[in-house]
Enzyme design. Structure first.
Site, mmCIF file in Angstrom:
data_model
loop_
_atom_site.group_PDB
_atom_site.id
_atom_site.type_symbol
_atom_site.label_atom_id
_atom_site.label_comp_id
_atom_site.label_asym_id
_atom_site.label_seq_id
_atom_site.Cartn_x
_atom_site.Cartn_y
_atom_site.Cartn_z
ATOM 1 C CG ASP A 1 -1.762 1.203 1.342
ATOM 2 O OD1 ASP A 1 -1.373 2.267 0.823
ATOM 3 O OD2 ASP A 1 -2.848 1.101 1.922
ATOM 4 C CG HIS A 2 1.595 4.120 -3.260
ATOM 5 N ND1 HIS A 2 0.364 3.794 -3.765
ATOM 6 C CD2 HIS A 2 1.686 5.465 -3.379
ATOM 7 C CE1 HIS A 2 -0.247 4.890 -4.176
ATOM 8 N NE2 HIS A 2 0.530 5.919 -3.959
ATOM 9 C CG HIS B 1 -4.107 4.356 -0.932
ATOM 10 N ND1 HIS B 1 -3.136 3.402 -0.793
ATOM 11 C CD2 HIS B 1 -4.259 4.537 -2.266
ATOM 12 C CE1 HIS B 1 -2.714 3.035 -1.996
ATOM 13 N NE2 HIS B 1 -3.393 3.702 -2.907
HETATM 14 C C1 BG6 Z 1 -3.180 4.452 -6.437
HETATM 15 C C2 BG6 Z 1 -4.542 4.487 -7.084
HETATM 16 O O1 BG6 Z 1 -3.097 3.405 -5.527
HETATM 17 O O2 BG6 Z 1 -2.958 5.681 -5.788
HETATM 18 C C3 BG6 Z 1 -4.641 5.643 -8.045
HETATM 19 O O3 BG6 Z 1 -4.758 3.269 -7.766
HETATM 20 C C4 BG6 Z 1 -4.261 6.935 -7.385
HETATM 21 O O4 BG6 Z 1 -5.957 5.732 -8.592
HETATM 22 C C5 BG6 Z 1 -2.938 6.798 -6.647
HETATM 23 O O5 BG6 Z 1 -4.166 7.910 -8.395
HETATM 24 C C6 BG6 Z 1 -2.646 8.026 -5.826
HETATM 25 O O6 BG6 Z 1 -1.361 7.910 -5.295
HETATM 26 P P1 BG6 Z 1 -0.468 9.164 -5.038
HETATM 27 O O7 BG6 Z 1 0.758 8.632 -4.363
HETATM 28 O O8 BG6 Z 1 -0.181 9.790 -6.354
HETATM 29 O O9 BG6 Z 1 -1.284 10.054 -4.164
#
Ligand code: BG6
Length: 499
Positions: A176-177, A239
């Site tokens: 979950d980045h 997230h």
């Molecule tokens: C991803 C989603 O996990 O997170 C995307 O699949 C989203 O839809 C993205 O745009 C947002 O990540 P960040 O790090 O750019 O806020």
């Protein structure tokens, strides 16, 4: 140590070019990859090794941060890239994959393998079984699997069983980045390394909490995936709820993988189950419509013209424990909003009575706010009331702020850099455990069921470039100025409608 290979499934896709390759390049540039490493891309797109290297080089030139770009290093990195064209859904592809790995490593039984599943979620369950069938789930191998892990509780459980039958739990890295973001991790430092906040971090002092993660772009080229997933599966179940957990969790006894993740799971277990009232009145879903030259969601490639998939969600939830009982958490995500911002706003209770007036004579103060800005302008802001210099006694709200940019040249690395390195080093702390995935789905499943079984549940259109359906403001009724929007609400009443 044996030759290390990261095998990317979905190597010709968006995630690989935007995030994985640049992250690997950063690790390579900073000498954070094992000396003896290769990357093996796989996908259905036809490339030879040389063609894949050319393709990767072009993408690196675009997606690596300008200050890190270096042609010589790009080329040194690309030499380590290999490619095999294969259909990952078919078992007969895998003996070829095994042979290719042998030729890349020069080893008869390569073992130091990291599989990265950057494919459409429908393949998450199939790939591990095929790897097992050809013995590639070696004792030294690991697997990183992207979210969403499952599309509801039942499918997540089934997927969990599949993974358990192929890899030991400590070899499974559910990514979950958001957890790899410096500023998300800093919530822990802020809360647990600074004794002054703990006494007020509870229902006695906090009135409500907002968690917002919105973006000013649409679904880009991901129509096929997104239309089946929607914002709840794409952003909220993983997230947003992680951010809620970081804000709400108890301090772990030790900061290690087990203790940290135990506390996250406890928050998920304490979420107050959603009842009928919540489903009908405390969850607002929306879908962006064409506006200001931007396409509407239903006009996007890969999206059904009558789609009822949500691109926006706002909801109110509660955590049933001693610290948080009765404190609403308002969470919100959306595509095609006026700006990209992820932040948590802690609203403290107001002073017991209002003694002062604001600059325009209004009664003052509101409660204090603490804003944890995850991105962009990463930092922390505390809003406090101050006396305006001069005659009389008027108050104004001011900010005390810390911005990451004040740390000078310290680079905020992309979360994928951090997480891939953690995985290579075998540290699962910032990856999601299976019990957390299930607990989160258990909480959100009723929402999915409700939308499935109740077609009349409203879906509100909102014009691209606005803060979402106006109905989401009703959720915030009685909460001061409503949602904290970092830039002005763009309102044209005629553009809103129910879909
Ligand atoms: C991803 C989603 O996990 O997170 C995307 O699949 C989203 O839809 C993205 O745009 C947002 O990540 P960040 O790090 O750019 O806020």
């Amino acid at each position: 140590m044996n030759h290390f290979v990261m095998i990317i499934f979905g190597a010709s896709g968006d995630l690989t070019k935007r995030k994985l390759m640049p992250a690997l390049f950063t690790l390579f540039s900073n000498k954070r990859l094992p000396e003896d490493f290769s990357v093996l891309g796989t996908a259905r797109t036809k490339y030879s090794d040389a063609e894949f290297r050319d393709y990767a080089l072009k993408q690196l030139r675009i997606f690596v941060k300008p200050e890190e770009r270096n042609e010589e290093r790009f080329r040194a990195f690309c030499i380590r890239l290999h490619y095999i064209t294969l259909d990952p859904s078919r078992e007969e592809s895998y003996p070829r994959l095994r042979d290719k790995l042998e030729s890349v490593t020069g080893e008869t039984r390569p073992d130091n393998l990291l599989f990265y599943l950057a494919t459409p979620p429908a393949l998450y369950g199939v790939i591990p079984l095929h790897l097992k069938a050809v013995g590639l789930n070696t004792p030294g191998s690991r697997v990183i699997v992207e979210k969403p892990f499952g599309s509801d509780l039942a499918s997540a459980k089934a997927l969990g069983e599949t993974y358990k039958s192929v890899f030991d739990e400590q070899r499974i890295f559910r990514i979950d980045h958001f957890l790899g973001k410096e500023t998300a991790q800093n919530i822990l430092a802020f809360r647990f390394a600074n004794g002054i906040f703990e006494p007020v971090w509870n229902r006695n002092y906090i009135d409500y909490v907002e968690v917002t993660a919105v973006e000013n772009m649409g679904i880009e080229n991901r129509g096929g995936f997104y239309d089946a997933a929607g914002a709840l599966r794409d952003m909220v179940q993983n997230h947003l709820i992680q951010l809620v957990a970081l804000t709400a969790m108890e301090p772990p006894v030790l900061f290690d993988a087990d203790n940290f993740r135990n506390e996250i799971v406890k928050v998920y277990h304490s979420l107050k189950p959603l009842d009928e009232e919540d489903l009908h009145n405390h969850i607002i879903r929306g879908q962006y419509t064409a506006s200001g030259g931007e396409k509407g969601y239903r006009e996007e490639k890969g999206v059904r013209p009558d789609s009822r998939t949500e691109t926006f969600i706002a909801m109110k939830l509660f955590i049933n424990n001693w610290r948080w009982s009765g404190v609403p958490f308002y969470i919100r995500t959306g595509k095609q909003m006026p700006t990209k911002v992820t932040e948590i706003v802690i609203h403290f209770k107001e002073t017991p009575y209002r003694m002062f007036r604001g600059e325009s004579g209004e009664s003052y103060p509101r409660g204090n706010q603490l804003i944890i800005r995850i991105q962009p302008d990463e930092g922390i802001v505390l809003k406090i009331g101050m006396k305006v210099p001069g005659t009389g006694f008027k108050l104004k709200q001011m900010s005390m702020d810390f911005s990451y940019s004040q740390l000078g040249n310290l680079d905020i690395r992309d979360s994928y850099v951090r997480l891939i390195e953690d995985c290579i080093q075998g540290d699962p702390t910032l990856f999601t455990r299976n019990d957390a995935i299930e607990a989160s789905w258990r909480f959100f499943d009723p929402v999915l069921n409700f939308w499935k079984t109740c077609p009349e549940a409203p879906l509100y259109g909102y014009p691209a470039g606005t803060w979402g359906p106006k109905e989401s403001d009703i959720l915030m009724k009685g909460r001061g100025a409503g949602w904290t929007n970092p830039c002005k609400n763009l309102t044209n009443n005629d553009l809103y409608c129910e879909l």
